[in-house]
Write a protein that holds these residues in place. Structure first.
Motif, PDB file in Angstrom:
ATOM      1  N   SER A   1       7.741  -5.260 -11.974  1.00  0.00           N
ATOM      2  CA  SER A   1       7.994  -6.390 -11.080  1.00  0.00           C
ATOM      3  C   SER A   1       9.115  -6.085 -10.096  1.00  0.00           C
ATOM      4  O   SER A   1       8.980  -6.319  -8.886  1.00  0.00           O
ATOM      5  CB  SER A   1       8.371  -7.633 -11.905  1.00  0.00           C
ATOM      6  N   GLU A   2      10.238  -5.554 -10.610  1.00  0.00           N
ATOM      7  CA  GLU A   2      11.401  -5.320  -9.754  1.00  0.00           C
ATOM      8  C   GLU A   2      11.145  -4.222  -8.723  1.00  0.00           C
ATOM      9  O   GLU A   2      11.425  -4.400  -7.529  1.00  0.00           O
ATOM     10  CB  GLU A   2      12.623  -4.965 -10.611  1.00  0.00           C
ATOM     11  N   LEU A   3      10.618  -3.087  -9.157  1.00  0.00           N
ATOM     12  CA  LEU A   3      10.391  -1.981  -8.222  1.00  0.00           C
ATOM     13  C   LEU A   3       9.187  -2.239  -7.324  1.00  0.00           C
ATOM     14  O   LEU A   3       9.167  -1.825  -6.159  1.00  0.00           O
ATOM     15  CB  LEU A   3      10.226  -0.673  -8.986  1.00  0.00           C
ATOM     16  N   GLY A   4       8.174  -2.935  -7.860  1.00  0.00           N
ATOM     17  CA  GLY A   4       7.034  -3.295  -7.027  1.00  0.00           C
ATOM     18  C   GLY A   4       7.450  -4.200  -5.881  1.00  0.00           C
ATOM     19  O   GLY A   4       7.007  -4.039  -4.733  1.00  0.00           O
ATOM     20  N   PHE A   5       8.350  -5.150  -6.165  1.00  0.00           N
ATOM     21  CA  PHE A   5       8.851  -6.047  -5.120  1.00  0.00           C
ATOM     22  C   PHE A   5       9.753  -5.293  -4.144  1.00  0.00           C
ATOM     23  O   PHE A   5       9.734  -5.528  -2.941  1.00  0.00           O
ATOM     24  CB  PHE A   5       9.623  -7.201  -5.763  1.00  0.00           C
ATOM     25  N   TYR A   6      10.532  -4.350  -4.681  1.00  0.00           N
ATOM     26  CA  TYR A   6      11.480  -3.602  -3.838  1.00  0.00           C
ATOM     27  C   TYR A   6      10.743  -2.732  -2.813  1.00  0.00           C
ATOM     28  O   TYR A   6      11.112  -2.686  -1.633  1.00  0.00           O
ATOM     29  CB  TYR A   6      12.376  -2.735  -4.725  1.00  0.00           C
ATOM     30  N   PHE A   7       9.704  -2.018  -3.249  1.00  0.00           N
ATOM     31  CA  PHE A   7       8.987  -1.109  -2.344  1.00  0.00           C
ATOM     32  C   PHE A   7       8.018  -1.846  -1.423  1.00  0.00           C
ATOM     33  O   PHE A   7       7.597  -1.294  -0.404  1.00  0.00           O
ATOM     34  CB  PHE A   7       8.243  -0.044  -3.147  1.00  0.00           C
ATOM     35  N   LYS A   8       7.629  -3.076  -1.818  1.00  0.00           N
ATOM     36  CA  LYS A   8       6.808  -3.940  -0.956  1.00  0.00           C
ATOM     37  C   LYS A   8       5.551  -3.248  -0.427  1.00  0.00           C
ATOM     38  O   LYS A   8       5.199  -3.354   0.750  1.00  0.00           O
ATOM     39  CB  LYS A   8       7.633  -4.477   0.221  1.00  0.00           C
ATOM     40  N   GLY A   9       4.870  -2.524  -1.317  1.00  0.00           N
ATOM     41  CA  GLY A   9       3.607  -1.905  -0.931  1.00  0.00           C
ATOM     42  C   GLY A   9       2.485  -2.930  -0.950  1.00  0.00           C
ATOM     43  O   GLY A   9       2.682  -4.110  -1.267  1.00  0.00           O
ATOM     44  N   ALA A  10       1.303  -2.480  -0.601  1.00  0.00           N
ATOM     45  CA  ALA A  10       0.139  -3.376  -0.619  1.00  0.00           C
ATOM     46  C   ALA A  10      -0.077  -3.913  -2.030  1.00  0.00           C
ATOM     47  O   ALA A  10      -0.165  -3.142  -2.994  1.00  0.00           O
ATOM     48  CB  ALA A  10      -1.090  -2.619  -0.135  1.00  0.00           C
ATOM     49  N   THR A  11      -0.143  -5.240  -2.152  1.00  0.00           N
ATOM     50  CA  THR A  11      -0.246  -5.894  -3.459  1.00  0.00           C
ATOM     51  C   THR A  11      -1.534  -6.697  -3.519  1.00  0.00           C
ATOM     52  O   THR A  11      -1.861  -7.438  -2.580  1.00  0.00           O
ATOM     53  CB  THR A  11       0.965  -6.834  -3.692  1.00  0.00           C
ATOM     54  N   PHE A  12      -2.269  -6.556  -4.637  1.00  0.00           N
ATOM     55  CA  PHE A  12      -3.553  -7.231  -4.786  1.00  0.00           C
ATOM     56  C   PHE A  12      -3.601  -7.971  -6.118  1.00  0.00           C
ATOM     57  O   PHE A  12      -3.006  -7.532  -7.115  1.00  0.00           O
ATOM     58  CB  PHE A  12      -4.709  -6.214  -4.722  1.00  0.00           C
ATOM     59  N   ASP A  13      -4.327  -9.084  -6.120  1.00  0.00           N
ATOM     60  CA  ASP A  13      -4.547  -9.825  -7.365  1.00  0.00           C
ATOM     61  C   ASP A  13      -5.368  -8.957  -8.309  1.00  0.00           C
ATOM     62  O   ASP A  13      -6.401  -8.408  -7.922  1.00  0.00           O
ATOM     63  CB  ASP A  13      -5.288 -11.128  -7.068  1.00  0.00           C
ATOM     64  N   ILE A  14      -4.911  -8.837  -9.567  1.00  0.00           N
ATOM     65  CA  ILE A  14      -5.537  -7.921 -10.515  1.00  0.00           C
ATOM     66  C   ILE A  14      -6.957  -8.334 -10.879  1.00  0.00           C
ATOM     67  O   ILE A  14      -7.767  -7.491 -11.280  1.00  0.00           O
ATOM     68  CB  ILE A  14      -4.671  -7.793 -11.793  1.00  0.00           C
ATOM     69  N   LEU A  15      -7.312  -9.614 -10.690  1.00  0.00           N
ATOM     70  CA  LEU A  15      -8.657 -10.089 -11.037  1.00  0.00           C
ATOM     71  C   LEU A  15      -9.556 -10.264  -9.815  1.00  0.00           C
ATOM     72  O   LEU A  15     -10.713  -9.852  -9.826  1.00  0.00           O
ATOM     73  CB  LEU A  15      -8.561 -11.418 -11.805  1.00  0.00           C
ATOM     74  N   SER A  16      -9.029 -10.886  -8.769  1.00  0.00           N
ATOM     75  CA  SER A  16      -9.862 -11.163  -7.593  1.00  0.00           C
ATOM     76  C   SER A  16      -9.767 -10.080  -6.524  1.00  0.00           C
ATOM     77  O   SER A  16     -10.590 -10.045  -5.601  1.00  0.00           O
ATOM     78  CB  SER A  16      -9.456 -12.502  -6.970  1.00  0.00           C
ATOM     79  N   PHE A  17      -8.751  -9.204  -6.632  1.00  0.00           N
ATOM     80  CA  PHE A  17      -8.481  -8.132  -5.658  1.00  0.00           C
ATOM     81  C   PHE A  17      -8.133  -8.657  -4.272  1.00  0.00           C
ATOM     82  O   PHE A  17      -8.159  -7.924  -3.293  1.00  0.00           O
ATOM     83  CB  PHE A  17      -9.668  -7.156  -5.559  1.00  0.00           C
ATOM     84  N   GLU A  18      -7.795  -9.950  -4.191  1.00  0.00           N
ATOM     85  CA  GLU A  18      -7.335 -10.506  -2.925  1.00  0.00           C
ATOM     86  C   GLU A  18      -5.903 -10.039  -2.657  1.00  0.00           C
ATOM     87  O   GLU A  18      -5.114  -9.848  -3.573  1.00  0.00           O
ATOM     88  CB  GLU A  18      -7.372 -12.043  -2.965  1.00  0.00           C
ATOM     89  N   LYS A  19      -5.567  -9.879  -1.392  1.00  0.00           N
ATOM     90  CA  LYS A  19      -4.226  -9.426  -1.034  1.00  0.00           C
ATOM     91  C   LYS A  19      -3.215 -10.529  -1.326  1.00  0.00           C
ATOM     92  O   LYS A  19      -3.460 -11.704  -1.024  1.00  0.00           O
ATOM     93  CB  LYS A  19      -4.176  -9.022   0.429  1.00  0.00           C
ATOM     94  N   LEU A  20      -2.089 -10.143  -1.920  1.00  0.00           N
ATOM     95  CA  LEU A  20      -1.049 -11.097  -2.292  1.00  0.00           C
ATOM     96  C   LEU A  20       0.284 -10.676  -1.704  1.00  0.00           C
ATOM     97  O   LEU A  20       0.512  -9.500  -1.401  1.00  0.00           O
ATOM     98  CB  LEU A  20      -0.895 -11.173  -3.817  1.00  0.00           C
ATOM     99  N   GLN A  21       1.168 -11.665  -1.581  1.00  0.00           N
ATOM    100  CA  GLN A  21       2.543 -11.374  -1.195  1.00  0.00           C
ATOM    101  C   GLN A  21       3.249 -10.708  -2.379  1.00  0.00           C
ATOM    102  O   GLN A  21       3.095 -11.144  -3.519  1.00  0.00           O
ATOM    103  CB  GLN A  21       3.247 -12.673  -0.820  1.00  0.00           C
ATOM    104  N   PRO A  22       4.031  -9.630  -2.181  1.00  0.00           N
ATOM    105  CA  PRO A  22       4.755  -8.991  -3.287  1.00  0.00           C
ATOM    106  C   PRO A  22       5.638  -9.995  -4.029  1.00  0.00           C
ATOM    107  O   PRO A  22       6.287 -10.844  -3.417  1.00  0.00           O
ATOM    108  CB  PRO A  22       5.609  -7.935  -2.574  1.00  0.00           C
ATOM    109  N   GLY A  23       5.629  -9.885  -5.359  1.00  0.00           N
ATOM    110  CA  GLY A  23       6.444 -10.774  -6.182  1.00  0.00           C
ATOM    111  C   GLY A  23       5.686 -11.908  -6.816  1.00  0.00           C
ATOM    112  O   GLY A  23       6.189 -12.577  -7.729  1.00  0.00           O
ATOM    113  N   VAL A  24       4.441 -12.166  -6.380  1.00  0.00           N
ATOM    114  CA  VAL A  24       3.634 -13.242  -6.960  1.00  0.00           C
ATOM    115  C   VAL A  24       2.983 -12.737  -8.249  1.00  0.00           C
ATOM    116  O   VAL A  24       2.421 -11.641  -8.280  1.00  0.00           O
ATOM    117  CB  VAL A  24       2.550 -13.715  -5.965  1.00  0.00           C
ATOM    118  N   SER A  25       3.073 -13.534  -9.300  1.00  0.00           N
ATOM    119  CA  SER A  25       2.513 -13.145 -10.591  1.00  0.00           C
ATOM    120  C   SER A  25       1.010 -12.928 -10.487  1.00  0.00           C
ATOM    121  O   SER A  25       0.307 -13.682  -9.810  1.00  0.00           O
ATOM    122  CB  SER A  25       2.804 -14.223 -11.634  1.00  0.00           C
ATOM    123  N   GLY A  26       0.550 -11.901 -11.188  1.00  0.00           N
ATOM    124  CA  GLY A  26      -0.867 -11.553 -11.132  1.00  0.00           C
ATOM    125  C   GLY A  26      -1.164 -10.465 -10.134  1.00  0.00           C
ATOM    126  O   GLY A  26      -2.261  -9.918 -10.113  1.00  0.00           O
TER     127      GLY A  26
END
Length: 470
Positions: free
Chosen positions: A339-364
């Motif tokens: 969570s911490e490093l994923g938010f820090y690097f702010k790379g492309a983030t996707f919902d693990i179930l729907s694969f929709e693009k998400l803002q970094p830091g959002v659960s899932g």
């Protein structure tokens, strides 16, 4: 199940005393002889101490446990239907204490002697803590969800110390030191209550604490008390560094006391790595820098499963419980690092179930950087603990895989169940901000609840699989 004449007599006497107490207190309240607080606490004291008498006298332990379990379901139904309300809000506290007594009676390594002691602590000390806190505790603190005071804590501790001294009837130096230590954990446990949950947690953890302490030598008890002082100092330091809030530091002391008595110094390795690394990594993100640190809810969300398995390890001394406790902390480590490093690097983030693009830091949400960071975090903790405990390569790999799987499970539950809000500008978030509206998830399923559920799910699954293959 066989019902002896003594059990029948004990059961009738118990129900009669509780029934007369309930009727008498209700009449006293209506006639304003007692106020509501004193009436409630007097009923608490009478009912629970009478249950202690029943546990002491009953011969058929499983039958009594079944009776308590039956009363739990009955009281649960009564409360849910609004037929009984002892506070201004709905509380399940009155149903929790028979559940706690049933659990203690069903668990074979708790002797009747230990169970009666735990029940008396709840009946006497919890009641006195409530009265002292209400009338003399002017400054209230929210440790978990309810207002508590240090005056109430002191009332609990002093009365628990007195109960311990007279119950164990050992006034030697070793006996007094033992009782000083015995009273400490139950008093801290009572601070973390949510709508009567202390009726469940106080007797359970008091029983476990007493079982772990009762056979210690004088030197071991002195060491424990010195460690308790050291933990208080370290907690103050963690608050100064803003790693933990006041409630979080108190919760960490509670966790650390149980870790030490169950697994000695090595037991601090896994949670220590998680706490220090998580606290340092959280400072990388500017929004996190303004926070005061982890609170009690977050400490318990990440540590309660691990501490339960560590307690079991301390009691039964089987390595599988130790390894499972480490797995629980490894899951928390992987999730926090991700969570911490994923938010820090702010790379492309996707919902693990729907694969929709998400803002970094959002659960899932998952990202390549966050996933790799979680794997690295799990590997670090698994390697260090395996080194200090001399685990085999296969155990190291099992801990690593379980820790990583727990991180993924957290993301899945975060996407599937966790409550989500949408802000006015259309962004998805975990917290209810100004004007944000709920768009998905269950209202009770917060990030802390997801942490608990995912950790417990994977930890229990690991325990079952590991036990089958070893």
């Amino acid at each position: 199940m066989h019902l002896s004449q003594q059990d029948l007599f004990t059961g009738l006497i118990t129900m009669a005393i509780i029934g007369f107490a309930l009727l008498g207190i209700e009449l006293a309240l209506k006639n304003k002889i007692l106020n509501k607080l004193f009436g409630r606490k007097l009923l608490h004291f009478t009912a629970i101490c009478t249950c202690a008498f029943a546990i002491h006298r009953f011969e058929n332990r499983l039958l009594l446990a079944s009776v308590f379990l039956l009363f739990f379901f009955i009281l649960l139904g009564v409360i849910r239907n609004g037929w009984m309300q002892v506070n201004d809000y709905r509380t399940y506290g009155i149903a929790f204490f028979p559940l706690a007594f049933a659990a203690l009676l069903f668990i074979p390594f708790f002797s009747d002697f230990i169970i009666v002691y735990a029940v008396l602590i709840l009946g006497i000390s919890d009641a006195l803590a409530g009265i002292c806190g209400e009338y003399f505790g002017k400054q209230k603190i929210i440790f978990l969800a309810e207002n508590k005071s240090w005056v109430g804590f002191t009332g609990f501790y002093v009365s628990a110390l007195a109960v311990s001294l007279f119950y164990f009837n050992n006034f030697s130096l070793q006996g007094i030191l033992l009782c000083i230590a015995l009273a400490l954990l139950p008093a801290i446990t009572e601070l973390f209550s949510y709508r009567g949950s202390d009726n469940l947690t106080v007797p359970l953890f008091t029983g476990a604490w007493a079982l772990l302490l009762i056979d210690l030598s004088a030197v071991q008890i002195q060491t424990l008390l010195l460690v308790a002082i050291l933990l208080a100092v370290l907690s103050a330091f963690s608050m100064y560094k803003k790693w933990l809030t006041f409630s979080g530091a108190t919760a960490a002391c509670w966790v650390a006391l149980l870790l030490f008595i169950a697994g000695e110094y090595k037991a601090f390795i896994a949670p220590g790595i998680f706490l220090i690394s998580g606290s340092l990594l959280s400072k990388l993100n500017k929004p996190q820098q303004e926070k005061e640190g982890r609170n009690a809810k977050q400490v318990f969300a990440n540590g309660i499963t691990g501490i339960i398995f560590m307690i079991l390890y301390g009691i039964v001394k089987e390595e599988i419980y130790l390894i499972t406790a480490i797995v629980s902390f490894c899951i928390s480590m992987a999730d926090s690092t991700s969570s911490e490093l994923g938010f820090y690097f702010k790379g492309a983030t996707f919902d693990i179930l729907s694969f929709e693009k998400l803002q970094p830091g959002v659960s899932g949400g998952i990202s390549a950087a966050g996933t790799l960071a979680g794997l690295a975090g799990a590997m670090l903790l698994a390697f260090i603990t395996s080194y200090f405990y001399s685990f085999s390569l296969s155990v190291f790999l099992c801990i690593l895989i379980a820790g990583f799987a727990g991180m993924l499970a957290d993301s899945i539950l975060g996407s599937w169940l966790q409550i989500k809000y949408k802000t006015l500008d259309g962004k998805l978030c975990d917290d209810e901000e100004n004007g944000a509206k709920k768009v998905k998830g269950l209202s009770w399923c917060t990030n802390d609840m997801v942490n608990i559920l995912s950790n417990m799910l994977i930890t229990l699954l690991f325990f079952y699989i590991f036990k089958q293959i070893h």
